[in-house]
Design a protein around this motif. Structure first.
Motif, short mmCIF file in Angstrom:
data_model
loop_
_atom_site.label_atom_id
_atom_site.label_comp_id
_atom_site.label_asym_id
_atom_site.label_seq_id
_atom_site.Cartn_x
_atom_site.Cartn_y
_atom_site.Cartn_z
N GLY A 69 51.86 42.11 -5.59
CA GLY A 69 52.54 40.92 -6.07
C GLY A 69 52.37 39.72 -5.14
O GLY A 69 52.50 38.57 -5.57
N ALA A 70 52.07 39.99 -3.87
CA ALA A 70 51.91 38.91 -2.90
C ALA A 70 50.75 37.99 -3.27
O ALA A 70 50.70 36.83 -2.83
CB ALA A 70 51.67 39.48 -1.51
N GLU A 71 49.82 38.48 -4.07
CA GLU A 71 48.67 37.66 -4.42
C GLU A 71 49.04 36.48 -5.32
O GLU A 71 48.33 35.49 -5.37
CB GLU A 71 47.57 38.53 -5.06
N ASN B 28 43.89 46.28 -17.16
CA ASN B 28 44.32 45.59 -15.95
C ASN B 28 45.31 44.47 -16.26
O ASN B 28 45.25 43.86 -17.32
CB ASN B 28 43.12 44.98 -15.22
N VAL B 29 46.19 44.20 -15.31
CA VAL B 29 47.02 43.01 -15.34
C VAL B 29 46.28 41.96 -14.52
O VAL B 29 46.01 42.18 -13.34
CB VAL B 29 48.41 43.27 -14.74
N THR B 30 45.93 40.85 -15.15
CA THR B 30 45.09 39.86 -14.49
C THR B 30 45.84 38.56 -14.21
O THR B 30 46.95 38.35 -14.72
CB THR B 30 43.86 39.53 -15.35
N MET B 31 45.21 37.71 -13.41
CA MET B 31 45.80 36.42 -13.07
C MET B 31 44.70 35.35 -13.16
O MET B 31 43.62 35.52 -12.57
CB MET B 31 46.37 36.47 -11.64
N GLY C 197 54.55 48.91 -14.03
CA GLY C 197 55.15 48.31 -12.83
C GLY C 197 55.56 49.37 -11.81
O GLY C 197 55.37 49.18 -10.59
N LEU C 198 56.11 50.48 -12.29
CA LEU C 198 56.49 51.57 -11.40
C LEU C 198 55.26 52.13 -10.69
O LEU C 198 55.27 52.37 -9.48
CB LEU C 198 57.20 52.67 -12.21
N THR C 199 54.20 52.32 -11.45
CA THR C 199 52.94 52.82 -10.88
C THR C 199 52.44 51.92 -9.77
O THR C 199 52.07 52.38 -8.68
CB THR C 199 51.86 52.92 -11.98
N LYS C 200 52.42 50.62 -10.03
CA LYS C 200 51.85 49.68 -9.07
C LYS C 200 52.62 49.67 -7.75
O LYS C 200 52.04 49.64 -6.67
CB LYS C 200 51.79 48.28 -9.69
N THR C 201 53.93 49.70 -7.83
CA THR C 201 54.73 49.69 -6.61
C THR C 201 54.63 51.01 -5.86
O THR C 201 54.47 51.02 -4.63
CB THR C 201 56.20 49.37 -6.94
#
Length: 299
Positions: free
Chosen positions: A285-287, A247-250, A173-177
């Motif tokens: 995260g907006a996605e 990957n973190v997927t949706m 999460g830190l990486t992504k932000t």
């Protein structure tokens, strides 16, 4: 194309042994000036030694430039001082590899709160502290490459490592932000999940597998992720010559009918909700909000 780190300045935490040492040696071999940071403690975080000095001597003996640093990643002031000394000596900081870590493995029922807190503090808070200490310098330079160290435990779970897993997924999460926040200043932030035989994993790997999972075999993926050509917001797993992406997927999700917006409705559509066909890899995260709005508008 040869990846070079000539004229680059790199800081590697936890570089007194194992994977960190391998990073430091290869960065120096490819031209970087390297700060070798290490407390030199045991894998549970206790004790001190001069391991960092030994790695510096190895680098200098091979004709490279390096300095040692004994600061603790759990103390922000010590990280800030490390960065100040690095800039005083070499003028800049181009690369930070957050590699320092400890283990205090126990099943959750036997784990003391202090064991949980310390592991999270070293891995997650420590990485945040070291990164914060270099962040403004990298913004001013309009250049930075930061590598976090995640783990299969954080990505996928592992018995007896609730503290470690919580910290390691926190780093994703830190990486992504930070990848989003650093983009305008050419700061690229990535993640490595190593599979290697080190003192951290010495009781996990059988003797016959030690050479196969040498720490040096994690280095190629990690150094690519801190090179000029690096991607950003990427998590790679690496070990024994194998490299993969995580990957973190949706999923596409389901718009529940007005009479189904209750637990029973979720249960009824659970298979469809969790169907992975056509899943995506969100970049922000907006996605998630975008998916909801799309469903509401009939897309």
């Amino acid at each position: 194309m040869t990846i070079s780190f000539k004229d680059r300045v790199a800081i590697v935490t936890g570089a007194g042994g194992g994977i960190g040492r391998a990073y430091a040696l290869e960065l120096a071999r490819r031209g970087a000036k390297v700060v070798v940071n290490d407390l030199g403690g045991a894998r549970d975080g206790t004790g001190h030694s001069d391991m960092a000095l030994q790695v510096v001597e190895e680098i200098k003996a091979a004709g490279g430039e390096a300095m040692s640093n004994g600061g603790s990643v759990t103390e922000y002031d010590q990280m800030a001082e490390m960065v100040a000394k690095t800039k005083e000596a070499w003028g800049r900081v181009d690369i930070l590899i957050n590699n320092a870590g400890i283990l205090r493995d126990k099943s959750f029922t036997k784990m003391e709160p202090a064991d949980f807190e310390l592991v999270v503090k070293v891995h997650l808070i420590g990485s945040a502290y070291a990164t914060k200490a270099v962040w403004d310098t990298m913004r001013e330079q309009n250049y930075g490459r930061i590598l976090m160290t995640s783990s299969s435990t954080g990505l996928y779970g592992n018995f007896g490592q609730a503290n470690y897993g919580a910290a390691k997924l926190g780093l994703v999460g830190l990486t992504k932000t930070l990848a989003i926040e650093g983009a305008k200043n050419n700061i690229k932030v990535n993640n490595i999940a190593p599979v290697a035989a080190t003192r951290m994993t010495e009781d996990i790997f059988p003797e016959a597998a030690l050479a196969l999972f040498a720490p040096e075999l994690v280095v190629p993926a990690s150094l690519y992720l801190v090179s000029e050509e690096a991607p950003t917001n990427t998590t790679l797993g690496a070990g024994a010559g194998v490299v993969h992406a995580a990957n973190v997927t949706m999923t596409n999700g389901v718009l529940l009918g007005a009479d189904e917006r209750n637990p029973e409705g979720v249960a009824k559509h659970f298979a469809e909700i969790t169907d992975r066909a056509g899943e995506t890899v969100p970049q922000t995260g907006a996605e998630q909000s975008g998916l909801v709005m799309g469903k509401l508008s009939g897309n």
